[in-house]
Design an enzyme around this catalytic site. Structure first.
Site, PDB file in Angstrom:
ATOM      1  N   LYS A  95      11.435  -4.555  -6.836  1.00  0.00           N
ATOM      2  CA  LYS A  95      11.912  -4.713  -5.455  1.00  0.00           C
ATOM      3  C   LYS A  95      13.025  -5.750  -5.315  1.00  0.00           C
ATOM      4  O   LYS A  95      13.874  -5.633  -4.445  1.00  0.00           O
ATOM      5  CB  LYS A  95      10.743  -5.070  -4.526  1.00  0.00           C
ATOM      6  CG  LYS A  95       9.833  -3.884  -4.234  1.00  0.00           C
ATOM      7  CD  LYS A  95       8.926  -4.170  -3.048  1.00  0.00           C
ATOM      8  CE  LYS A  95       8.136  -2.941  -2.642  1.00  0.00           C
ATOM      9  NZ  LYS A  95       7.056  -2.627  -3.614  1.00  0.00           N
ATOM     10  N   GLU A 117       9.337  -5.542   7.864  1.00  0.00           N
ATOM     11  CA  GLU A 117       7.890  -5.521   7.908  1.00  0.00           C
ATOM     12  C   GLU A 117       7.388  -5.561   6.469  1.00  0.00           C
ATOM     13  O   GLU A 117       8.136  -5.302   5.526  1.00  0.00           O
ATOM     14  CB  GLU A 117       7.381  -4.241   8.583  1.00  0.00           C
ATOM     15  CG  GLU A 117       7.348  -3.010   7.689  1.00  0.00           C
ATOM     16  CD  GLU A 117       8.724  -2.428   7.374  1.00  0.00           C
ATOM     17  OE1 GLU A 117       9.703  -2.770   8.085  1.00  0.00           O
ATOM     18  OE2 GLU A 117       8.816  -1.662   6.393  1.00  0.00           O
ATOM     19  N   SER A 385       7.048  -0.474 -13.030  1.00  0.00           N
ATOM     20  CA  SER A 385       7.730  -1.046 -11.865  1.00  0.00           C
ATOM     21  C   SER A 385       7.318  -2.464 -11.518  1.00  0.00           C
ATOM     22  O   SER A 385       8.096  -3.198 -10.917  1.00  0.00           O
ATOM     23  CB  SER A 385       7.523  -0.139 -10.643  1.00  0.00           C
ATOM     24  OG  SER A 385       6.152   0.074 -10.400  1.00  0.00           O
TER      25      SER A 385
HETATM   26  C1  PLP Z   1       6.462  -1.350  -3.701  1.00  0.00           C
HETATM   27  C2  PLP Z   1       6.129  -0.959  -5.092  1.00  0.00           C
HETATM   28  C3  PLP Z   1       6.181   0.392  -5.519  1.00  0.00           C
HETATM   29  C4  PLP Z   1       6.482   1.538  -4.591  1.00  0.00           C
HETATM   30  O1  PLP Z   1       7.760   1.565  -4.083  1.00  0.00           O
HETATM   31  P1  PLP Z   1       8.857   2.648  -4.503  1.00  0.00           P
HETATM   32  O2  PLP Z   1       9.877   2.521  -3.465  1.00  0.00           O
HETATM   33  O3  PLP Z   1       8.195   3.998  -4.545  1.00  0.00           O
HETATM   34  O4  PLP Z   1       9.332   2.268  -5.855  1.00  0.00           O
HETATM   35  C5  PLP Z   1       5.928   0.668  -6.850  1.00  0.00           C
HETATM   36  N1  PLP Z   1       5.616  -0.302  -7.731  1.00  0.00           N
HETATM   37  C6  PLP Z   1       5.542  -1.597  -7.368  1.00  0.00           C
HETATM   38  C7  PLP Z   1       5.187  -2.612  -8.389  1.00  0.00           C
HETATM   39  C8  PLP Z   1       5.789  -1.972  -6.040  1.00  0.00           C
HETATM   40  O5  PLP Z   1       5.705  -3.259  -5.674  1.00  0.00           O
END
Ligand code: PLP
Length: 401
Positions: A95, A117, A385
């Site tokens: 993010k 938010e 992610s």
């Molecule tokens: C917020 C988040 C997601 C989901 O968001 P996307 O916009 O689908 O990528 C996925 N993995 C993590 C670690 C997150 O914090």
């Protein structure tokens, strides 16, 4: 199967095929068009590009490593599994890539306050971090129930200097936090900047957020052949709004032989309210200013309640690029349930010493299943992610550790 080169630039109205657009009142459309124009202009300048590139390298810690998960691969008994380590970024997830881009854009546009938010607080912390760095006031709206549940993230946002608005109305969760933040934004949209947390919302946000996340795909497209001499057979990412998936997919869109796989949460079952698998179970609809797939089984045009063990994935719509990629058949979307997610969370932790975010564990789970089906010459690249520190206590409780 061969694919023509896929164009993921939106048209002038902000559409990717039939999806996206600006389903908002005219006065807001004017503001969104201003943001889009400012973005396209600033993006050309070397000042903006250099600043972002320097922050990615020296602040976020990019490029993020590409890791061969040998013990996990062996355990699955088939294809090699590779991890793109977005969990090693500053603040622990992908993010920060788009929050920095948005905060810099807000600063270059002379905005006086950045608003958003947050549900579980991940977007709030990443945005508060980016705003502290660029020196912009930041206001985060969060439902009272979430404030009580997500104490570490609340504390971090306060330390980082964000104004935390605890939303006491309605369900006191994300839905009301969105309404509250949006009302505040409407008080002065000329001077405020609403920082959307994924590839969702009206144009230009899906385009901009995808651009900011495309750094993941550009790096991976270079790293993978450099390490293996070939391209991966499949590239996999979890899909909530779809930003981390768009980030890694974008590097491989034109590589016809590379399968692009998005993994949604099927939660605890197929009933309404038990999952958040929008592309698997939804159909076209409009929400939050854009047209895409929407879970709307209870009432046509109204978002269903959603659930996932990973709070970052529980969104009843999905980014328009994914709806488009699904329709043209360039990407495939599958679902993994809570049990599969927890199994992958524990297995990755114990085979590799990497505790994944519950969101990311959905992608790992699909890769584990598919690795067993594919031969040993196949390679699966997973976008990891985020890291799982935030989920450790919850999982330990759940599994009685
Ligand atoms: C917020 C988040 C997601 C989901 O968001 P996307 O916009 O689908 O990528 C996925 N993995 C993590 C670690 C997150 O914090």
């Amino acid at each position: 199967m061969s694919h023509p080169s896929v164009n993921l630039r939106p048209n002038a109205e902000g559409y990717f095929g039939a999806y996206g657009g600006q389903h908002i009142p005219p006065h807001l459309k004017v503001i969104m068009d201003e943001i889009g124009e400012a973005y396209l202009a600033i993006r050309q300048t070397s000042a903006y590009q250099d600043e972002l590139a320097e922050l990615y390298q020296h602040y976020v810690g990019r490029p993020s490593p590409l890791f061969h998960a040998r013990r996990l691969s062996e355990k699955c008994g088939g294809a090699r599994i590779w991890l793109k380590r977005e969990d090693l970024n500053h603040t622990g997830a992908h993010k920060i890539n788009h929050c920095l881009g948005e905060a810099l854009l807000a600063k270059h546009m002379g905005k006086t306050k950045v608003l958003a938010e947050t549900g579980a607080g991940q977007h709030g912390v990443a945005l508060a971090t980016a705003c502290a760095l660029v020196g912009l006031p930041c206001e985060i709206h969060m439902g009272a129930i979430d404030v009580a549940k997500e104490h570490p993230n609340v504390t971090k946002m306060k330390i980082l200097g964000a104004d935390l608005i605890c939303v006491e109305r309605g369900t006191k969760t994300l839905k009301d936090a969105v309404d509250s933040a949006f009302e505040e934004y409407l008080k002065d949209p000329q001077n405020f900047f609403y920082a959307i947390g994924s590839v969702v919302g009206p144009h230009p946000f899906p385009m901009m957020v995808a651009d900011f996340q495309s750094i993941i795909g550009r790096e991976a497209r270079e790293q993978f052949p450099a390490r293996t001499g070939k391209l991966p057979d499949a590239v996999v990412a979890c899909v909530g709004g779809g930003s981390n998936a768009m980030g890694i997919f974008s590097g491989f869109l034109d590589d016809a032989g590379v399968r692009l796989v998005g993994v949604e949460p099927s939660g605890t079952g197929r009933e309404v309210g038990a999952h958040a698998a929008t592309l698997s179970y939804g159909k076209p609809g409009t929400l939050h200013g854009f047209h895409s797939y929407l879970l709307q089984e209870m009432a046509e045009g109204e978002p269903d309640p959603v659930y996932s063990i990973a709070s970052g994935l529980d969104y009843p719509a999905v980014g328009p690029q994914h709806a488009y990629l699904k329709d043209i058949g360039r990407a495939e979307y599958h679902a993994i349930d809570d049990a599969g997610c927890l199994d992958a969370f524990m297995t990755l932790s114990r085979t590799e010493g990497i505790i994944p975010a519950l969101e990311s564990a959905h992608a790992v789970a699909w890769a584990m299943q598919e690795a067993a089906r594919l031969g040993p010459e196949a390679d699966i690249l997973v976008n990891l992610s985020g890291r799982g520190d935030k989920d450790a206590d919850f999982v330990a409780d759940k599994l009685g550790l």
